[in-house]
Design an enzyme around this catalytic site. Structure first.
Site, mmCIF file in Angstrom:
data_model
loop_
_atom_site.group_PDB
_atom_site.id
_atom_site.type_symbol
_atom_site.label_atom_id
_atom_site.label_comp_id
_atom_site.label_asym_id
_atom_site.label_seq_id
_atom_site.Cartn_x
_atom_site.Cartn_y
_atom_site.Cartn_z
ATOM 1 C CG HIS A 71 -1.835 -1.279 1.366
ATOM 2 N ND1 HIS A 71 -1.854 -1.908 2.685
ATOM 3 C CD2 HIS A 71 -2.860 -1.391 0.524
ATOM 4 C CE1 HIS A 71 -2.902 -3.088 2.461
ATOM 5 N NE2 HIS A 71 -3.536 -2.373 1.086
ATOM 6 C CE LYS A 121 -12.902 -7.517 2.634
ATOM 7 N NZ LYS A 121 -11.155 -6.943 1.924
#
Ligand code: PNS
Length: 166
Positions: free
Chosen positions: A21, A45
């Site tokens: 990321h 999630k």
């Protein structure tokens, strides 16, 4: 027309942020004058880190990038992009397995917000196997993650799993 005055949005769950990321956000920060990292609150999630923890980790890890801001959002990504007056979404692509879902999301976002573009950057080779869920699993069972995540994230993961064992 070039995106010389545009705000780019890098969205994700970031549970937690990985070196993959960071690589994409650093590269976006070199291409666009402002980058907003959007951390999804209402993920389906169940996240390991709260949204506040994820935002704080990202702020710490990205503190060397003056043109990057970290915010959380809930609801639709395209609404968040409009709220912050963003013009495009920038995402990383790892392997072919990412492509199908990313293609679906990009087309659905385009349908809802035709003025917002989605752009993809290929991940660095060394991070093409990397995901937040793999990192969590390796850390949970005591494996080495030092070259997969920033030091702050490694410490935070060790802290979480130590607490869970108590
Ligand atoms: O890091 P992730 O989990 O792959 O990020 C996925 C994310 C946050 C980019 C995606 O789930 C998202 O945009 N969620 C917001 C809800 C939304 O806009 N859904 C419609 C997309 S077609």
């Amino acid at each position: 027309m070039l995106y010389d005055n545009a705000k780019a949005i890098c969205p994700g769950s970031f549970d937690p942020v990985t070196n993959g990321h960071v690589d994409i956000i650093e590269r976006a920060a070199q291409l666009f004058p402002t980058v907003v990292v959007g951390v999804l609150k209402n993920s389906n999630k169940k996240p390991l880190f709260s949204v506040e923890e994820r935002v704080d980790l990202l702020k710490s890890v990205l503190s060397h990038l003056p043109n990057v801001e970290v915010l959380s959002f809930s609801g639709l990504l395209v609404d968040f992009v409009s709220q912050v007056k963003g013009k495009l979404i920038v995402k990383g692509l790892r392997a072919i397995s990412d492509f199908e879902i990313e293609f679906q999301m990009a087309l659905n976002n385009k349908r809802m917000a035709p003025n917002i573009e989605t752009m993809f950057m290929m991940t660095k080779n060394e991070y093409s196997f990397l995901s937040s869920s793999m990192v969590k699993e390796i850390a949970q069972y005591g494996g080495d993650i030092h070259d997969l995540v920033p030091a702050q994230v490694e410490a935070a993961l060790h802290g979480k799993y130590k607490l869970m064992q108590v």
